[in-house]
Write a protein that holds these residues in place. Structure first.
Motif, PDB file in Angstrom:
ATOM      1  N   ARG A  24      -6.408  -7.498 -15.860  1.00 34.41           N
ATOM      2  CA  ARG A  24      -6.207  -8.566 -14.876  1.00 34.41           C
ATOM      3  C   ARG A  24      -6.614  -8.120 -13.478  1.00 34.41           C
ATOM      4  NH1 ARG A  24      -2.962 -13.544 -16.576  1.00 34.41           N
ATOM      5  NH2 ARG A  24      -2.918 -13.258 -18.826  1.00 34.41           N
ATOM      6  N   ARG A  25      -6.407  -6.853 -13.169  1.00 30.93           N
ATOM      7  CA  ARG A  25      -6.814  -6.357 -11.850  1.00 30.93           C
ATOM      8  C   ARG A  25      -8.324  -6.469 -11.682  1.00 30.93           C
ATOM      9  NH1 ARG A  25      -8.699  -1.489 -10.935  1.00 30.93           N
ATOM     10  NH2 ARG A  25      -7.792  -0.673 -12.853  1.00 30.93           N
ATOM     11  N   ARG A  26      -9.056  -6.042 -12.709  1.00 33.51           N
ATOM     12  CA  ARG A  26     -10.515  -6.175 -12.620  1.00 33.51           C
ATOM     13  C   ARG A  26     -10.930  -7.639 -12.523  1.00 33.51           C
ATOM     14  NH1 ARG A  26     -10.349  -1.934 -16.591  1.00 33.51           N
ATOM     15  NH2 ARG A  26     -10.643  -3.484 -18.252  1.00 33.51           N
ATOM     16  N   ALA A  44      -9.820 -10.288   1.517  1.00 31.01           N
ATOM     17  CA  ALA A  44      -9.211  -8.965   1.401  1.00 31.01           C
ATOM     18  C   ALA A  44      -8.114  -9.041   0.339  1.00 31.01           C
ATOM     19  CB  ALA A  44      -8.639  -8.497   2.735  1.00 31.01           C
ATOM     20  N   LEU A  45      -8.094  -8.070  -0.545  1.00 35.04           N
ATOM     21  CA  LEU A  45      -7.128  -8.063  -1.641  1.00 35.04           C
ATOM     22  C   LEU A  45      -6.476  -6.682  -1.708  1.00 35.04           C
ATOM     23  CD1 LEU A  45      -5.946  -9.482  -4.174  1.00 35.04           C
ATOM     24  CD2 LEU A  45      -7.877  -8.555  -5.462  1.00 35.04           C
ATOM     25  N   ILE A  46      -5.154  -6.667  -1.720  1.00 35.91           N
ATOM     26  CA  ILE A  46      -4.390  -5.418  -1.792  1.00 35.91           C
ATOM     27  C   ILE A  46      -3.450  -5.506  -2.986  1.00 35.91           C
ATOM     28  CG2 ILE A  46      -2.728  -3.906  -0.641  1.00 35.91           C
ATOM     29  CD1 ILE A  46      -3.821  -4.894   2.022  1.00 35.91           C
ATOM     30  N   ILE A  47      -3.485  -4.481  -3.851  1.00 42.39           N
ATOM     31  CA  ILE A  47      -2.641  -4.456  -5.049  1.00 42.39           C
ATOM     32  C   ILE A  47      -1.973  -3.091  -5.147  1.00 42.39           C
ATOM     33  CG2 ILE A  47      -2.582  -4.664  -7.570  1.00 42.39           C
ATOM     34  CD1 ILE A  47      -5.171  -6.265  -7.406  1.00 42.39           C
ATOM     35  N   LEU A  54      -2.395   2.401  -5.127  1.00 36.12           N
ATOM     36  CA  LEU A  54      -3.025   1.344  -4.330  1.00 36.12           C
ATOM     37  C   LEU A  54      -4.412   1.009  -4.866  1.00 36.12           C
ATOM     38  CD1 LEU A  54      -3.297  -0.487  -1.788  1.00 36.12           C
ATOM     39  CD2 LEU A  54      -4.135   1.540  -0.563  1.00 36.12           C
ATOM     40  N   PHE A  55      -4.669  -0.305  -4.986  1.00 45.53           N
ATOM     41  CA  PHE A  55      -6.006  -0.815  -5.305  1.00 45.53           C
ATOM     42  C   PHE A  55      -6.337  -1.874  -4.250  1.00 45.53           C
ATOM     43  CE2 PHE A  55      -4.024   0.495  -9.247  1.00 45.53           C
ATOM     44  CZ  PHE A  55      -5.007   1.248  -9.868  1.00 45.53           C
ATOM     45  N   SER A  98      11.775  -1.258   2.594  1.00 47.42           N
ATOM     46  CA  SER A  98      10.378  -0.984   2.223  1.00 47.42           C
ATOM     47  C   SER A  98      10.070   0.499   2.376  1.00 47.42           C
ATOM     48  CB  SER A  98       9.430  -1.812   3.094  1.00 47.42           C
ATOM     49  OG  SER A  98       9.648  -3.193   2.894  1.00 47.42           O
ATOM     50  N   LYS A  99      10.609   1.100   3.445  1.00 46.07           N
ATOM     51  CA  LYS A  99      10.389   2.530   3.667  1.00 46.07           C
ATOM     52  C   LYS A  99      11.070   3.349   2.574  1.00 46.07           C
ATOM     53  CE  LYS A  99       8.973   6.017   6.226  1.00 46.07           C
ATOM     54  NZ  LYS A  99       9.580   7.142   5.480  1.00 46.07           N
ATOM     55  N   GLU A 100      12.288   2.947   2.180  1.00 47.39           N
ATOM     56  CA  GLU A 100      12.993   3.663   1.125  1.00 47.39           C
ATOM     57  C   GLU A 100      12.242   3.567  -0.205  1.00 47.39           C
ATOM     58  OE1 GLU A 100      16.964   2.250   0.871  1.00 47.39           O
ATOM     59  OE2 GLU A 100      17.588   3.054   2.809  1.00 47.39           O
ATOM     60  N   VAL A 101      11.734   2.358  -0.508  1.00 48.33           N
ATOM     61  CA  VAL A 101      10.970   2.179  -1.742  1.00 48.33           C
ATOM     62  C   VAL A 101       9.718   3.045  -1.719  1.00 48.33           C
ATOM     63  CG1 VAL A 101       9.620   0.531  -3.088  1.00 48.33           C
ATOM     64  CG2 VAL A 101      11.854  -0.137  -2.213  1.00 48.33           C
ATOM     65  N   GLU A 102       9.058   3.089  -0.599  1.00 43.81           N
ATOM     66  CA  GLU A 102       7.847   3.900  -0.475  1.00 43.81           C
ATOM     67  C   GLU A 102       8.158   5.385  -0.655  1.00 43.81           C
ATOM     68  OE1 GLU A 102       4.296   4.822   2.820  1.00 43.81           O
ATOM     69  OE2 GLU A 102       5.842   3.313   3.224  1.00 43.81           O
TER      70      GLU A 102
END
Length: 208
Positions: A24-26, A44-47, A54-55, A98-102
């Motif tokens: 699905r990403r492709r 622009a696409l960020i996944i 990161l893709f 978000s920082k904790e998840v990262e």
């Protein structure tokens, strides 16, 4: 015949989920590229994958597109006025989470032996101690499982020994009983011979 509609839900099987993500990403990157070409649009696409990898795809410069987006978002915020204290607190909490998840995602990748570039000696030693501690707990748990299996096998072996001894005792009793019956039968047989001998000694007349 119409195709059955696929129910969209999380794929439980990890391998199938990874294969679906890759396909699905492709596919979505291909669609984004076609959209930018057909409609002359900046796309622009960020996944981010489930493991935090990161893709990205951009029809031009990703930095330029993100800069335009930030400028547009800033203008919208100015038009909407200053955020309320509630929204400020919400944004602060969101940034913190978000920082904790990262950070946790990065730690997980490092525990897998990934993203080790940039770590100094002290950080690598701390990571090594964490891995050793985890490995020690795994070994301890494995030892408990092995001992539990050994105990279960020993118990089963003891039960088999007891069962075998019980069968031997039962067989011995049955053999002894059969021997006693045979002996009783043999001891009763000579009575007829004694009776014949007694008749001969008494001189009973012959019936010739």
């Amino acid at each position: 015949m119409a195709r059955e509609k696929i129910r969209i839900k999380k794929i439980d099987n990890l391998t199938a989920r990874q294969v679906t993500f890759s396909k699905r990403r492709r596919g979505i990157i291909k669609k984004a590229d076609e959209l930018s070409i057909l409609c002359d649009a900046d796309v622009a696409l960020i996944i981010f994958s489930a493991t935090g990898k990161l893709f990205e795809f951009s029809s031009s410069s990703m930095r330029d597109i993100l800069g335009r987006y930030n400028l547009h978002a800033s203008n919208i915020n100015k038009m909407m006025g200053p955020p309320s204290p509630y929204h400020q607190l919400e944004n602060c909490n969101l940034s913190r989470l978000s920082k904790e998840v990262e950070d946790k995602t990065k730690q997980l990748r490092q525990l897998r032996g990934e993203d080790l570039e940039g770590l100094n000696l002290e950080e690598l030693q701390r990571l090594e101690k964490s891995l050793e501690s985890g490995l020690s707990r795994v070994s301890e748990k494995k030892g408990e499982c092995v001992m539990s299996q050994i105990s279960s096998l020993e118990k089963r072996g003891s039960e088999l020994v007891d069962e075998n001894r019980r069968l031997r005792e039962q067989e011995a009793v049955e053999t002894e009983s059969a021997t006693t019956n045979v002996s009783s039968y043999d001891s009763g047989a000579p009575l007829e011979d004694d009776f014949s001998d007694t008749s001969l000694k008494l001189g009973l007349p012959s019936w010739e």
